[in-house]
Scaffold this motif. Structure first.
Motif, mmCIF file in Angstrom:
data_model
loop_
_atom_site.group_PDB
_atom_site.id
_atom_site.type_symbol
_atom_site.label_atom_id
_atom_site.label_comp_id
_atom_site.label_asym_id
_atom_site.label_seq_id
_atom_site.Cartn_x
_atom_site.Cartn_y
_atom_site.Cartn_z
ATOM 1 N N GLN A 159 67.957 -46.942 71.222
ATOM 2 C CA GLN A 159 66.527 -47.267 71.203
ATOM 3 C C GLN A 159 65.685 -46.025 70.924
ATOM 4 O OE1 GLN A 159 64.811 -48.605 74.898
ATOM 5 N NE2 GLN A 159 63.215 -49.791 73.859
ATOM 6 N N PHE A 160 66.083 -44.902 71.484
ATOM 7 C CA PHE A 160 65.352 -43.649 71.268
ATOM 8 C C PHE A 160 65.354 -43.270 69.788
ATOM 9 C CE2 PHE A 160 65.396 -38.987 70.911
ATOM 10 C CZ PHE A 160 64.176 -38.688 71.517
ATOM 11 N N LEU A 161 66.418 -43.598 69.077
ATOM 12 C CA LEU A 161 66.541 -43.244 67.666
ATOM 13 C C LEU A 161 65.864 -44.235 66.731
ATOM 14 C CD1 LEU A 161 70.306 -42.146 67.703
ATOM 15 C CD2 LEU A 161 68.287 -40.668 67.756
ATOM 16 N N LEU A 162 65.509 -45.405 67.240
ATOM 17 C CA LEU A 162 64.903 -46.446 66.414
ATOM 18 C C LEU A 162 63.392 -46.253 66.292
ATOM 19 C CD1 LEU A 162 66.789 -49.585 67.795
ATOM 20 C CD2 LEU A 162 67.046 -48.580 65.512
ATOM 21 N N PRO A 163 62.800 -46.724 65.189
ATOM 22 C CA PRO A 163 61.338 -46.682 65.059
ATOM 23 C C PRO A 163 60.697 -47.545 66.147
ATOM 24 C CG PRO A 163 62.390 -47.158 62.958
ATOM 25 C CD PRO A 163 63.457 -47.271 63.987
ATOM 26 N N ASN A 164 59.565 -47.115 66.654
ATOM 27 C CA ASN A 164 58.867 -47.867 67.695
ATOM 28 C C ASN A 164 58.272 -49.160 67.152
ATOM 29 O OD1 ASN A 164 59.395 -45.858 69.591
ATOM 30 N ND2 ASN A 164 57.510 -44.750 69.121
ATOM 31 N N ASP A 165 58.100 -50.128 68.067
ATOM 32 C CA ASP A 165 57.401 -51.383 67.770
ATOM 33 C C ASP A 165 58.059 -52.170 66.639
ATOM 34 O OD1 ASP A 165 55.456 -50.766 69.723
ATOM 35 O OD2 ASP A 165 54.366 -49.543 68.273
ATOM 36 N N THR A 166 59.370 -52.120 66.579
ATOM 37 C CA THR A 166 60.115 -52.944 65.633
ATOM 38 C C THR A 166 60.944 -53.962 66.417
ATOM 39 O OG1 THR A 166 62.011 -51.440 65.616
ATOM 40 C CG2 THR A 166 60.259 -51.034 63.995
ATOM 41 N N THR A 167 61.441 -54.965 65.715
ATOM 42 C CA THR A 167 62.282 -55.961 66.378
ATOM 43 C C THR A 167 63.529 -55.307 66.966
ATOM 44 O OG1 THR A 167 61.531 -57.735 64.914
ATOM 45 C CG2 THR A 167 63.622 -58.075 66.051
ATOM 46 N N ALA A 168 64.114 -54.383 66.216
ATOM 47 C CA ALA A 168 65.319 -53.692 66.697
ATOM 48 C C ALA A 168 65.012 -52.889 67.958
ATOM 49 C CB ALA A 168 65.860 -52.776 65.601
ATOM 50 N N ASP A 169 63.846 -52.245 67.989
ATOM 51 C CA ASP A 169 63.442 -51.474 69.161
ATOM 52 C C ASP A 169 63.284 -52.385 70.374
ATOM 53 O OD1 ASP A 169 62.223 -49.171 70.621
ATOM 54 O OD2 ASP A 169 60.427 -50.411 70.478
ATOM 55 N N THR A 170 62.673 -53.545 70.165
ATOM 56 C CA THR A 170 62.480 -54.499 71.263
ATOM 57 C C THR A 170 63.808 -55.034 71.777
ATOM 58 O OG1 THR A 170 60.339 -55.169 70.338
ATOM 59 C CG2 THR A 170 61.356 -56.662 71.933
ATOM 60 N N VAL A 171 64.702 -55.387 70.864
ATOM 61 C CA VAL A 171 66.005 -55.920 71.264
ATOM 62 C C VAL A 171 66.807 -54.864 72.016
ATOM 63 C CG1 VAL A 171 68.220 -56.783 70.410
ATOM 64 C CG2 VAL A 171 66.084 -57.637 69.427
ATOM 65 N N ALA A 172 66.767 -53.627 71.546
ATOM 66 C CA ALA A 172 67.463 -52.545 72.257
ATOM 67 C C ALA A 172 66.889 -52.380 73.656
ATOM 68 C CB ALA A 172 67.338 -51.238 71.466
ATOM 69 N N GLY A 173 65.566 -52.560 73.786
ATOM 70 C CA GLY A 173 64.937 -52.490 75.112
ATOM 71 C C GLY A 173 65.449 -53.583 76.033
ATOM 72 N N PHE A 174 65.680 -54.781 75.477
ATOM 73 C CA PHE A 174 66.254 -55.872 76.276
ATOM 74 C C PHE A 174 67.620 -55.457 76.816
ATOM 75 C CE2 PHE A 174 63.961 -59.337 73.579
ATOM 76 C CZ PHE A 174 62.768 -59.033 74.203
ATOM 77 N N VAL A 175 68.444 -54.850 75.955
ATOM 78 C CA VAL A 175 69.793 -54.450 76.357
ATOM 79 C C VAL A 175 69.728 -53.395 77.459
ATOM 80 C CG1 VAL A 175 71.984 -53.452 75.587
ATOM 81 C CG2 VAL A 175 70.715 -54.994 74.068
ATOM 82 N N VAL A 176 68.803 -52.450 77.307
ATOM 83 C CA VAL A 176 68.635 -51.415 78.330
ATOM 84 C C VAL A 176 68.238 -52.047 79.657
ATOM 85 C CG1 VAL A 176 67.275 -49.403 79.032
ATOM 86 C CG2 VAL A 176 68.050 -49.623 76.662
ATOM 87 N N PHE A 177 67.268 -52.937 79.617
ATOM 88 C CA PHE A 177 66.756 -53.560 80.839
ATOM 89 C C PHE A 177 67.828 -54.387 81.536
ATOM 90 C CE2 PHE A 177 64.622 -57.090 83.048
ATOM 91 C CZ PHE A 177 63.800 -56.381 83.900
ATOM 92 N N ALA A 178 68.542 -55.212 80.768
ATOM 93 C CA ALA A 178 69.507 -56.155 81.348
ATOM 94 C C ALA A 178 70.816 -55.490 81.751
ATOM 95 C CB ALA A 178 69.786 -57.300 80.364
#
Length: 244
Positions: free
Chosen positions: A115-134
């Motif tokens: 997620q840190f390497l992904l561009p902010n505010d993208t679908t990929a960034d959001t999905v990676a955030g879900f994985v981190v949270f869960a």
């Protein structure tokens, strides 16, 4: 297993039962994901996979010690159950209790780097955030020393190493104190599900402590999970209480 519609499959030779209410609840929890059914679909799939992998950590470690586990996903999390086929020492219970959160923490840590390497505010960034949270978030939360969270079961196993046969009772007292401390902190942080879980933990542990000493509470070798319950002498259960 719990009276609701469900489906079953096998993974790595381990039977998995999925209560459909588990998926419904995942949708309800993800209702704040507005404007995108795609993101909601990703969220439900990630919750399903994260809880399943967490339970597989418990189940595979139990099988490593000669047990025959199976997994159920229901409510806010899951449960791994096995019929005892050999000695389950406190050390082995410690490993089994730690295995579930360890899986989530490893997966979540990798996802955090991605997620840190992904561009902010993208679908990929959001999905990676879900994985981190869960995974990372719920994995760390499960290490809180409060039964029936994994941290409570790890604490119980450690107590049994120091004072064999007394770990469960000591862990329940500590769990009640921990819940009384965590509940107001969670309320202040707006973590209302955690407040509810603390209340449930207090009630369950008080009920177990009130049992006559002639029938001591069975060790809670365990989700997002789930009140600890007594089990028969030849069955162990691994529960996780994960709070979204």
């Amino acid at each position: 297993m719990f009276g609701s519609p469900s489906f079953q499959f096998r993974l790595f030779g381990i039977q998995v039962n999925v209560d459909l209410f588990f998926l419904v609840l995942a949708v309800v929890i993800g209702r704040s994901i507005r404007g995108s059914l795609l993101l909601l679909g990703f969220w439900v799939a990630i919750v399903f996979a994260s809880v399943l992998l967490h339970e597989m950590g418990h189940a595979l470690s139990a099988r490593l010690f000669g047990q025959q586990p199976f997994i159920s996903l229901y409510g806010l999390g899951g449960v791994t159950v096995w019929r005892v086929t050999g000695e389950m020492t406190a050390g082995r219970r410690f490993v089994i209790g730690l295995a579930g959160p360890a899986v989530g923490i490893v997966i979540g840590s990798i996802a955090a780097i991605v997620q840190f390497l992904l561009p902010n505010d993208t679908t990929a960034d959001t999905v990676a955030g879900f994985v981190v949270f869960a995974n990372l978030g719920w994995g760390i939360l499960n290490l809180v020393p409060m039964l029936p969270l994994d941290g409570g079961k790890i604490m119980e196993a450690l107590f049994d190493l120091v004072a064999p046969g007394r770990g469960a009772r000591g862990a329940r007292y500590v769990s009640i104190v921990t819940a009384l401390v965590v509940a107001p902190l969670s309320l202040a942080a707006g973590l209302f599900m955690m407040v509810l879980y603390c209340a449930l933990s207090i009630w369950v542990n008080i009920q177990e402590l009130r049992r006559p000493r002639a029938r001591p509470p069975a060790p809670s070798e365990a989700v997002i999970d789930i009140p600890a319950q007594s089990v028969s002498n030849d069955v162990n259960q691994d529960r996780d209480g994960r709070i979204p």
